[in-house]
Design an enzyme around this catalytic site. Structure first.
Site, PDB file in Angstrom:
ATOM      1  N   TRP A   1      -6.968   8.629   8.108  1.00 59.51           N
ATOM      2  CA  TRP A   1      -7.323   7.828   6.932  1.00 59.51           C
ATOM      3  C   TRP A   1      -7.247   6.312   7.134  1.00 59.51           C
ATOM      4  CZ3 TRP A   1      -9.534  10.513   3.085  1.00 59.51           C
ATOM      5  CH2 TRP A   1      -9.321  11.893   3.064  1.00 59.51           C
TER       6      TRP A   1
ATOM      7  N   ASP B   1      -5.664   0.787  -1.266  1.00 60.85           N
ATOM      8  CA  ASP B   1      -5.749   1.812  -2.302  1.00 60.85           C
ATOM      9  C   ASP B   1      -4.532   1.785  -3.222  1.00 60.85           C
ATOM     10  OD1 ASP B   1      -6.644   3.902  -3.762  1.00 60.85           O
ATOM     11  OD2 ASP B   1      -6.277   5.442  -2.270  1.00 60.85           O
TER      12      ASP B   1
ATOM     13  N   GLU C   1     -11.269  -2.868 -10.445  1.00 60.56           N
ATOM     14  CA  GLU C   1     -10.744  -1.519 -10.707  1.00 60.56           C
ATOM     15  C   GLU C   1      -9.224  -1.528 -10.509  1.00 60.56           C
ATOM     16  OE1 GLU C   1     -12.689   1.691  -8.613  1.00 60.56           O
ATOM     17  OE2 GLU C   1     -11.037   3.080  -8.981  1.00 60.56           O
TER      18      GLU C   1
ATOM     19  N   GLU D   1      -0.438   6.615  -9.288  1.00 63.04           N
ATOM     20  CA  GLU D   1      -0.551   7.450  -8.086  1.00 63.04           C
ATOM     21  C   GLU D   1       0.459   7.072  -6.999  1.00 63.04           C
ATOM     22  OE1 GLU D   1      -4.443   7.542  -6.325  1.00 63.04           O
ATOM     23  OE2 GLU D   1      -3.762   8.726  -4.617  1.00 63.04           O
TER      24      GLU D   1
ATOM     25  N   ASN E   1     -15.033  11.766  -8.157  1.00 62.58           N
ATOM     26  CA  ASN E   1     -15.445  12.841  -7.252  1.00 62.58           C
ATOM     27  C   ASN E   1     -16.146  13.883  -8.121  1.00 62.58           C
ATOM     28  OD1 ASN E   1     -14.202  11.877  -4.785  1.00 62.58           O
ATOM     29  ND2 ASN E   1     -12.253  12.296  -5.791  1.00 62.58           N
TER      30      ASN E   1
ATOM     31  N   GLU F   1     -15.191   8.931   1.231  1.00 61.99           N
ATOM     32  CA  GLU F   1     -14.359  10.119   1.325  1.00 61.99           C
ATOM     33  C   GLU F   1     -15.187  11.404   1.220  1.00 61.99           C
ATOM     34  OE1 GLU F   1     -11.254   9.291  -1.609  1.00 61.99           O
ATOM     35  OE2 GLU F   1     -10.115   8.247  -0.055  1.00 61.99           O
TER      36      GLU F   1
ATOM     37  N   LYS G   1     -11.741  -2.119  -6.058  1.00 58.83           N
ATOM     38  CA  LYS G   1     -10.303  -1.910  -6.302  1.00 58.83           C
ATOM     39  C   LYS G   1      -9.544  -3.223  -6.119  1.00 58.83           C
ATOM     40  CE  LYS G   1      -9.968   3.004  -5.281  1.00 58.83           C
ATOM     41  NZ  LYS G   1      -9.218   4.112  -4.696  1.00 58.83           N
TER      42      LYS G   1
HETATM   43  C1  GCU Z   1      -7.618   7.526  -3.702  1.00 60.79           C
HETATM   44  C2  GCU Z   1      -7.142   8.761  -4.379  1.00 60.79           C
HETATM   45  C3  GCU Z   1      -8.227   9.781  -4.498  1.00 60.79           C
HETATM   46  C4  GCU Z   1      -9.473   9.159  -5.138  1.00 60.79           C
HETATM   47  C5  GCU Z   1      -9.875   7.919  -4.371  1.00 60.79           C
HETATM   48  C6  GCU Z   1     -10.959   7.125  -5.069  1.00 60.79           C
HETATM   49  O1  GCU Z   1      -7.848   7.760  -2.350  1.00 60.79           O
HETATM   50  O2  GCU Z   1      -6.053   9.303  -3.683  1.00 60.79           O
HETATM   51  O3  GCU Z   1      -7.754  10.833  -5.279  1.00 60.79           O
HETATM   52  O4  GCU Z   1     -10.509  10.054  -5.173  1.00 60.79           O
HETATM   53  O5  GCU Z   1      -8.779   7.051  -4.287  1.00 60.79           O
HETATM   54  O6  GCU Z   1     -10.637   6.131  -5.698  1.00 60.79           O
HETATM   55  O7  GCU Z   1     -12.130   7.475  -4.987  1.00 60.79           O
END
Ligand code: GCU
Length: 685
Positions: free
Chosen positions: A547, A371, A393, A399, A208, A292, A366
């Protein structure tokens, strides 16, 4: 240096005199052929390790001195025939590979550390030092090693204000108050740790990319980025940056970031030139786009191939690559909508684009379709992309797996993913063959993972979480290594060689993933976490939000119907026979049942238990198992320095509290929903 800070590079003095003498006879004189920053690091590492473990300062010859007992260099620079070697041998290994061999030269035992390139020499040195740490004999060594995966990467999710997204071990080691840090020591030590386990690429900012970070690719920051790249380069690690797709607007003054706009194309070309002017071997860009709420090509009616290719074209003349993330899904869903399925999204977006990406684009996928949950199936995109480079990934940062408060050794999870047979080209199409590039002969491929480090004194918060970073690097170098081997190796280099200690910690690590799964979300359903921070239970925390992460529990049953006939059809994204296996209730493995099927609480699992009884049993068991971890660890008091012993003891207490909370919330919730009592009448609140 504190042991916790040194992690697996403590290089404790070897006290066994005989062993020490044996090692010393090899290590008195070192000849290094060649000059490069990487060879310089290799020699520095070697000297440091020998000084620390054997208390010797070897004489260094800056050439192929025949009297030396260690001879290191690249295969092209050394006179191989003098050692009875044929250069053909090096055709078998790749650019980063090496040979370690003990030979007799004029009656003298000599150790050869020969790399295909200078990186190979560095890895050979790390290997040799590890052999000493593991107290292995150096007599009659012969290792011919090559990393199995090409790109072996870490993604830092570090922000320039020094916060770390999903970071559980302090602040960033890279940034300080909206600036790149000038304190390079910690970064250098990180580079040492990473190169010692074979990592060769790193992206140094969060996927991000916020306002200030967008400027990392401008003159304001590039000189400082270049300093970091210098540090990593010396350890064989390429530096990448995450970029903002809207950069042409935000820092370029253009009115659009449309990837097909000529001004935009020109802007990215010039930008690439500028970056490579600072960092000639810059790796390239990591991109989170249309994901996102991050900007991307969709805003202009373009697709992901258009988006990735404009960047790829710009980077191509310089040898850079684009790592384009596939974490793209509708994050504004309505829980009533049962046809939109987040799990389907990556495949639905990217499969139709197979073959349309330039050859210096890699799609980063991923491991699971949702996730990084404690249990998910493998993403069906692996194997589905035949004409597109792709990489895996993983998330070393915990997390959704305990946030480095709870113990969760992730190597067994990663291994399960890598071993999964996709059947993309019939039996034997395991994920590991897709990510190592061999199944489809990919130009670029590899594995990356979200890092778990921060500026905590021990890097990872929980001392035992160091095992995840270590295990990740070693596993992706060679996916054939077993979880047991990696756990034991890490324990030895971290805590020494006491056999009771090794067995206790090994058991703790190897059991930990299933323990965490037991007391959290059952049977592959995932997501029952507290929103936002994702630690601790909240069964309905995400159930009515946007979500797309639902469990659909009601009074009759639970789970997500992803079958072809009555569900979202997600199961159909797999190749046969995985498709049929997941699609049919009878063949779907228990641990993923609720990921693929909505069933009544009374549904009987293959284990013979009903779903509801399984939920109760695993949650009671999980807590008891955490008590078992505490018991095991407490028996190690006195065998481990106070600092690390206390660190883990404290975290285990937090884990116990968390596990109890999970147990009670989950059991109570499902007791109330189902109205079915626990067969064993245990306390349910
Ligand atoms: C998850 C995570 C976020 C992150 C996102 C991503 O949703 O909680 O913090 O930005 O993955 O992999 O882009």
């Amino acid at each position: 240096m504190e042991k916790s800070y040194a992690c697996w590079l403590q290089y404790d003095r070897i006290n066994d005199r005989n062993l020490c003498e044996d090692y010393r006879k090899f290590c008195q004189e070192v000849a290094v052929k060649g000059e490069s920053v990487i060879l310089h690091s290799a020699l520095k590492e070697l000297k440091n390790g020998l000084r620390s473990m054997l208390d010797i300062e070897p004489i260094i010859y800056k050439d192929e001195a025949m009297e030396a007992s260690i001879i290191m260099g690249t295969y092209e620079q050394l006179h191989l025939q003098e050692y009875g070697l044929d250069s053909q041998l090096f055709q078998k290994i790749n650019e980063e590979g090496y040979l370690i061999k003990t030979i007799k030269k004029k009656e003298k035992e000599t150790l050869l550390l020969i790399g295909k390139s200078d990186k190979g020499v560095l890895y050979a040195v790390h290997h040799l030092l590890r052999l000493l740490q593991l107290r292995e004999s150096l007599n009659q060594l012969e290792f011919i090693e090559s990393p199995k995966n090409q790109i072996r990467m870490l993604n830092q999710w570090d922000n320039i204000d020094a916060s770390v997204e999903r970071g559980y071990s302090g602040q960033s080691i890279f940034y300080d108050h909206n600036k790149i840090t000038q304190n390079h020591k910690r970064i250098r030590d990180y580079a040492r740790l990473l190169s010692s386990v074979g990592i060769n690429a790193i992206s140094i900012n969060n996927v991000n990319v916020w306002k200030v970070e967008t400027k990392l690719i401008t003159h304001e920051f590039l000189a400082d980025v270049a300093k970091i790249a210098d540090i990593f380069r010396a350890y064989g690690i390429k530096t990448f940056l995450s970029i903002n797709f809207a950069s042409p607007i935000e820092i370029g003054g253009l009115s659009t970031a449309d990837p097909l706009d000529n001004e935009v194309k020109k802007w990215w070309k010039n930008k690439a030139g500028e970056i490579f002017g600072y960092i000639p071997d810059f790796g390239g860009f990591v991109v989170k786009a249309d994901s996102e709420h991050r900007p991307g090509p969709f805003s202009y009616g373009r697709d992901h191939a258009d988006g990735a290719n404009v960047l790829a074209q710009a980077l191509k003349p310089f040898g850079g690559i684009v790592i384009w993330r596939c974490f793209v899904y509708n994050c504004l869903q309505d829980w009533r909508d049962r046809s939109t399925d987040r799990a389907r999204a990556a495949y639905d977006h990217f499969k139709p684009l197979d073959g349309q990406f330039l050859d210096n684009v890699i799609l980063q996928v991923k491991n699971g379709p949702m996730d990084f949950q404690v249990r998910e199936p493998v993403s069906p995109l692996f194997g589905a992309l035949e004409k597109t480079n792709q990489m895996m990934e993983f998330q070393v940062a915990q997390e959704y797996t305990g946030q480095q408060k709870d113990l969760c050794f992730l190597v067994p999870l990663w291994k399960e993913v890598l071993e999964f047979d996709t059947y993309a080209h019939g039996q034997g199409s395991a994920i590991k063959k897709i990510v190592d590039g061999s199944l489809y002969n990919a130009k670029f491929s590899g594995i990356c993972a979200v890092s778990n480090i921060g500026d905590d004194a021990n890097w990872t918060g929980h001392t035992l979480a160091q095992a995840n970073l270590y295990g990740y690097g070693r596993l992706i170098w060679n996916p054939e290594l077993t979880s047991e081997e990696l756990a034991e190796e890490w324990i030895r280099v971290t805590f020494g060689h006491d056999s009771f200690l090794i067995e206790q910690i090994k058991q703790m690590l190897l059991d930990s993933w299933s323990i965490y799964e037991n007391y959290t979300a059952p049977l592959g359903v995932g997501w029952m976490v507290n929103p936002h921070h994702h630690y601790g239970p909240s069964i309905d925390g995400y159930e009515y939000s946007v979500w797309g992460t639902y469990h659909f529990a009601d009074r009759d049953g639970i789970g997500v119907d992803r079958t072809l006939e009555t569900g979202t059809g997600y199961a159909g994204q797999y190749f046969s026979p995985n498709k049929e296996m997941y699609n049919a209730l009878e063949s779907c493995p228990d641990e993923l049942l609720l990921f693929f099927h909505h069933v009544p609480y009374t549904h009987r699992l293959k284990s013979g238990k009903t779903v509801i009884q399984h939920i109760y049993d695993t949650h009671f068991k999980g807590v008891a198992q955490v008590e078992g971890l505490i018991e095991k660890w407490s028996q190690l008091q006195g065998k481990i320095d106070e600092e690390r012993f206390t660190n883990v003891s404290n975290r285990l207490q937090l884990q116990l509290k968390n596990a109890k909370e999970w147990r009670d919330q989950v059991n109570t919730y499902f007791y109330r929903k189902s109205g079915i009592a626990d067969e064993e009448n245990r306390a349910i609140y």
